[in-house]
Design an enzyme around this catalytic site. Structure first.
Site, PDB file in Angstrom:
ATOM      1  CE1 TYR A 140      -3.222  -2.773   0.076  1.00 34.58           C
ATOM      2  CE2 TYR A 140      -3.886  -2.132   2.275  1.00 34.58           C
ATOM      3  CZ  TYR A 140      -4.042  -2.936   1.171  1.00 34.58           C
ATOM      4  OH  TYR A 140      -5.022  -3.889   1.160  1.00 34.58           O
ATOM      5  CE  LYS A 190       1.295 -17.981  -1.374  1.00 34.04           C
ATOM      6  NZ  LYS A 190       0.516 -19.203  -1.133  1.00 34.04           N
ATOM      7  CG  ASP A 222      -2.099 -20.061   0.687  1.00 28.49           C
ATOM      8  OD1 ASP A 222      -1.333 -19.884   1.656  1.00 28.49           O
ATOM      9  OD2 ASP A 222      -1.776 -20.721  -0.311  1.00 28.49           O
ATOM     10  CG  ASP A 246      -7.083  -4.085   4.168  1.00 31.46           C
ATOM     11  OD1 ASP A 246      -8.062  -3.977   4.924  1.00 31.46           O
ATOM     12  OD2 ASP A 246      -6.969  -3.440   3.102  1.00 31.46           O
ATOM     13  CG  ASP A 250     -12.384  -6.161   6.170  1.00 32.29           C
ATOM     14  OD1 ASP A 250     -12.120  -5.544   7.221  1.00 32.29           O
ATOM     15  OD2 ASP A 250     -12.701  -5.586   5.109  1.00 32.29           O
TER      16      ASP A 250
END
Ligand code: NAD
Length: 356
Positions: A140, A190, A222, A246, A250
């Site tokens: 970001y 990852k 994942d 992020d 959620d």
């Protein structure tokens, strides 16, 4: 005793409603101990001053010991150019306050267990974990580029970059948080694909040596997204980079029920922090006294805990919320058959009555 200096950003939509409720609860919890200064940010600041985060607003937040934020944004400002969008104010205030760690609890309140979309036998094992998300690095904040390839095709790239010091400081936040809880940290990356994740893992392991009591696990992102819904009770503290955090936070908010219930804290070095609910400005219900103030009230409790070390008072607020829910009182977003529907301001009154 000098008062605690708190900058308050009511924002837009339901922001002012949930913030006013929270200020009242804080004042009733610790009378006369706070000095609240209102700050313009978001759509209202665009209307008044032509920009989402005027310099003087940021300065007030930087001079305060803590900042409490409602929510910003709304359809009125959706067609503004990117630098004049209310959400720019959010990024600006996070950056200006140098808060690099977002702490988001995911906890099932027992009376709301039926709102959990997971299988009953999974929810019944209890869900109580915290996501510590890196907030000012990664993709970001990396270089963003749209360009044309040699053969004239449109292309774009966003760069994911982390430095050793950025990873170290967020890892310390996670381990310190775990030391006050069940002492388990799960670091999510990852590392089977990304070089930045391999550095992440290496440094988290180095920091872990300073916290021998804490058990450290690693999960690929994942797999983590599956385990969160398969065995959420096994998580205590999760630490992860900005984008993974992020998305996973959620996911976690859905696991524990309504978006209106969940607070978040963003902290940096020292005790200064930014405290807010995770929901947005909910323009669809603004001005109708329907907004659930609990997410913001619990953000206020987090402020007491993290910025002011007022643990007893924070407990008092959290217990009051629990008691009101146990009594079957609900705003519309968490209402189920057999409970009693009340307005946002009634919810605030009930929480105040339950403070003891
Ligand atoms: P939202 O969180 O505002 O609303 C999503 C849904 O949840 C709506 O149906 C809303 O009524 C409901 N809801 C949210 N908070 C609630 C509460 N406290 N009580 C009861 N119901 C509640 O998300 P959105 O609709 O995607 O965004 C609306 C605006 O908020 C947009 O302009 C968006 O950019 C902005 N936004 C701001 C923040 C922030 O300030 N931190 C975060 C997310 C979105």
């Amino acid at each position: 005793m000098s008062k605690k200096n708190v900058a308050v950003i009511p924002g837009d939509g339901i922001g002012p409603e949930v913030i006013n409720a929270t200020l009242e609860v804080l004042e009733k919890t610790a009378p006369g101990q706070f000095d609240f200064t209102e700050v313009a940010m978001g759509g209202n600041a665009i209307d008044k001053y032509g920009e989402p985060l005027p310099d003087f607003s940021l300065k007030t937040c930087q001079n305060a010991e803590a900042t409490l934020l409602g929510a910003v944004g709304g359809p009125k400002w959706d067609n503004q150019p990117p630098e004049k969008r209310p959400e720019r104010g959010l990024l600006g205030v996070r950056k200006g306050l140098e808060v690099f760690a977002n702490i988001r609890p995911a906890k099932i309140f027992a009376p709301l267990a039926s709102a959990c979309p997971l299988r009953k036998d999974i929810a019944e094992k209890g869900i109580d974990f915290i996501i510590v998300r890196e907030l000012t690095g990664g993709i970001y904040f990396g270089k963003h580029e749209a360009f044309k390839t040699e053969n004239g095709e449109r292309a774009a790239r966003d760069v994911m970059e982390y430095s050793e010091s950025e990873i170290k400081r967020i890892a310390h936040v996670a381990f310190k948080t775990a030391m006050k809880r069940r002492k388990i940290v799960t670091s999510i990356d990852k590392a089977n694909i990304l070089t930045s994740s391999r550095l992440w893992r290496e440094i988290v392991e180095e920091v872990a040596k300073e916290y021998p009591e804490v058990k450290l696990n690693h999960l690929y992102v994942d797999n983590a997204s599956m385990q969160l819904i398969r065995v959420p009770s096994e998580f205590d503290v999760i630490v992860t980079e900005n984008t993974f955090g992020d998305i996973l936070s959620d996911e976690a908010s859905q696991i524990v029920g309504s978006i209106g219930m969940i607070p978040s804290a963003s902290v940096g070095e020292g005790n200064r922090g930014l405290y807010e609910p995770i929901h947005g400005s909910a323009p669809d219900i603004a001005g109708q006294d329907k907004a659930n103030p609990i997410g913001t009230i619990l953000a206020g409790a987090m402020m007491l805990r993290y910025s002011f070390n007022m643990n007893k008072e924070a407990d008092k607020i959290e217990n009051a919320v629990d008691e009101v829910l146990k009594n079957g009182l609900r705003t519309g977003d968490i209402y189920t058959e057999g409970t009693k529907l009340i307005s946002g301001s009634q919810m605030k009154e009930e929480i105040i009555k339950a403070l003891h």
